[in-house]
Scaffold this motif. Structure first.
Motif, PDB file in Angstrom:
ATOM      1  N   ASP A 125       0.828  -1.207   0.000  1.00 32.04           N
ATOM      2  CA  ASP A 125       0.000   0.000   0.000  1.00 32.04           C
ATOM      3  C   ASP A 125       0.865   1.261   0.000  1.00 32.04           C
ATOM      4  N   ALA A 126       1.938   1.239   0.782  1.00 28.55           N
ATOM      5  CA  ALA A 126       2.845   2.389   0.825  1.00 28.55           C
ATOM      6  C   ALA A 126       3.510   2.600  -0.532  1.00 28.55           C
ATOM      7  N   ALA A 127       3.892   1.521  -1.183  1.00 30.19           N
ATOM      8  CA  ALA A 127       4.508   1.618  -2.508  1.00 30.19           C
ATOM      9  C   ALA A 127       3.521   2.188  -3.516  1.00 30.19           C
ATOM     10  N   ALA A 128       2.292   1.732  -3.472  1.00 32.26           N
ATOM     11  CA  ALA A 128       1.267   2.235  -4.396  1.00 32.26           C
ATOM     12  C   ALA A 128       1.015   3.725  -4.162  1.00 32.26           C
ATOM     13  N   ALA A 129       1.067   4.137  -2.901  1.00 23.62           N
ATOM     14  CA  ALA A 129       0.840   5.556  -2.584  1.00 23.62           C
ATOM     15  C   ALA A 129       1.964   6.434  -3.134  1.00 23.62           C
ATOM     16  N   ARG A 130       3.178   5.895  -3.228  1.00 22.95           N
ATOM     17  CA  ARG A 130       4.286   6.660  -3.806  1.00 22.95           C
ATOM     18  C   ARG A 130       4.048   6.945  -5.276  1.00 22.95           C
ATOM     19  N   GLY A 131       3.412   5.982  -5.946  1.00 25.70           N
ATOM     20  CA  GLY A 131       3.108   6.155  -7.364  1.00 25.70           C
ATOM     21  C   GLY A 131       4.339   6.074  -8.255  1.00 25.70           C
ATOM     22  N   GLY A 132       4.110   6.343  -9.509  1.00 30.60           N
ATOM     23  CA  GLY A 132       5.201   6.321 -10.480  1.00 30.60           C
ATOM     24  C   GLY A 132       5.699   4.923 -10.759  1.00 30.60           C
ATOM     25  N   VAL A 133       6.737   4.854 -11.557  1.00 33.79           N
ATOM     26  CA  VAL A 133       7.319   3.566 -11.934  1.00 33.79           C
ATOM     27  C   VAL A 133       7.936   2.886 -10.718  1.00 33.79           C
ATOM     28  N   GLU A 134       8.657   3.666  -9.910  1.00 35.23           N
ATOM     29  CA  GLU A 134       9.288   3.092  -8.721  1.00 35.23           C
ATOM     30  C   GLU A 134       8.241   2.503  -7.776  1.00 35.23           C
ATOM     31  N   GLY A 135       7.146   3.229  -7.580  1.00 33.63           N
ATOM     32  CA  GLY A 135       6.068   2.736  -6.724  1.00 33.63           C
ATOM     33  C   GLY A 135       5.434   1.473  -7.284  1.00 33.63           C
ATOM     34  N   ALA A 136       5.235   1.437  -8.606  1.00 34.08           N
ATOM     35  CA  ALA A 136       4.627   0.265  -9.246  1.00 34.08           C
ATOM     36  C   ALA A 136       5.534  -0.953  -9.126  1.00 34.08           C
ATOM     37  N   VAL A 137       6.826  -0.751  -9.331  1.00 35.46           N
ATOM     38  CA  VAL A 137       7.777  -1.871  -9.217  1.00 35.46           C
ATOM     39  C   VAL A 137       7.843  -2.352  -7.776  1.00 35.46           C
ATOM     40  N   SER A 138       7.887  -1.406  -6.857  1.00 33.71           N
ATOM     41  CA  SER A 138       7.930  -1.772  -5.440  1.00 33.71           C
ATOM     42  C   SER A 138       6.657  -2.509  -5.031  1.00 33.71           C
ATOM     43  N   LYS A 139       5.515  -2.032  -5.508  1.00 33.39           N
ATOM     44  CA  LYS A 139       4.253  -2.705  -5.181  1.00 33.39           C
ATOM     45  C   LYS A 139       4.258  -4.125  -5.725  1.00 33.39           C
ATOM     46  N   ALA A 140       4.729  -4.318  -6.954  1.00 33.26           N
ATOM     47  CA  ALA A 140       4.791  -5.660  -7.540  1.00 33.26           C
ATOM     48  C   ALA A 140       5.683  -6.572  -6.696  1.00 33.26           C
ATOM     49  N   TYR A 141       6.802  -6.035  -6.234  1.00 32.67           N
ATOM     50  CA  TYR A 141       7.696  -6.810  -5.365  1.00 32.67           C
ATOM     51  C   TYR A 141       6.961  -7.250  -4.100  1.00 32.67           C
ATOM     52  N   TRP A 142       6.270  -6.301  -3.461  1.00 32.23           N
ATOM     53  CA  TRP A 142       5.583  -6.631  -2.214  1.00 32.23           C
ATOM     54  C   TRP A 142       4.406  -7.562  -2.442  1.00 32.23           C
ATOM     55  N   MET A 143       3.767  -7.466  -3.573  1.00 31.84           N
ATOM     56  CA  MET A 143       2.673  -8.389  -3.875  1.00 31.84           C
ATOM     57  C   MET A 143       3.220  -9.812  -4.078  1.00 31.84           C
ATOM     58  N   ALA A 144       4.407  -9.913  -4.685  1.00 31.55           N
ATOM     59  CA  ALA A 144       5.042 -11.230  -4.809  1.00 31.55           C
ATOM     60  C   ALA A 144       5.372 -11.785  -3.427  1.00 31.55           C
ATOM     61  N   ARG A 145       5.821 -10.916  -2.541  1.00 32.86           N
ATOM     62  CA  ARG A 145       6.094 -11.338  -1.163  1.00 32.86           C
ATOM     63  C   ARG A 145       4.802 -11.758  -0.462  1.00 32.86           C
TER      64      ARG A 145
END
Length: 173
Positions: A125-145
């Protein structure tokens, strides 16, 4: 029951009808259970894997969502962990009447696995709130986790049980 015993924590009028709502939901579950019992193939073989998936998904979702709303539970004067475990316990009792297995919610790794699920969803959720490409990549990482945390819960040993012969289920409420 908590809100009936402590009406001062009924923060909204809807809680006056909570028992009726719970009983209505129970009746839906009872109808589903009767349908499941009409065909033993639905609760045997590979379907046991789907039953396990369903139960873990329901319990994990409840845990993640409840912990995402601490102010709500504080307003109701409910300890989220105690409440969650009680709901899991009652759900196990009810599901035991239909399903050939139940989740071992007392397994030492169960609570740790739920805590891990909550942690990774907070990060996603925090990654998604950051937005942008970095946020999207981070969110994908955390969703895999989150997927690996879910798999850890899914692979915990279950308890075997045999549904009762009785056609009447007992309500949790």
């Amino acid at each position: 029951r908590h809100l009936e015993a402590h009406p001062k924590y009924r923060i909204h009028p809807i809680f006056k009808w909570f028992r009726e709502w719970c009983n209505d939901e129970f009746r839906h579950g009872e109808a589903f259970a009767l349908l499941m019992r009409t065909d033993p193939k639905l609760t045997s073989g590979l379907n046991k894997l789907w039953i396990r998936f369903f139960l873990v998904a329901v319990y994990a979702t409840m845990s993640v969502r409840d912990h995402a709303r601490p102010a709500f539970h504080k307003a109701l004067n409910i300890d989220i962990d105690e409440y969650g475990h009680e709901v899991f316990r009652k759900t196990n009792v009810i599901s035991r009447q239909v399903f050939p297995l139940e989740l071992d919610i007392d397994h030492p790794k169960w609570a740790k696995g739920l805590k891990r699920m909550r942690h990774v969803f907070e990060r996603a959720d925090a990654a998604a709130a950051r937005g942008g490409v970095e946020g999207a990549v981070s969110k994908a990482y955390w969703m895999a986790r989150a997927g690996t945390a879910f798999l850890g819960l899914y692979l915990l040993p279950t308890k075997k049980n045999t549904p009762p012969v009785s056609s009447r289920l007992e309500p949790a409420y």
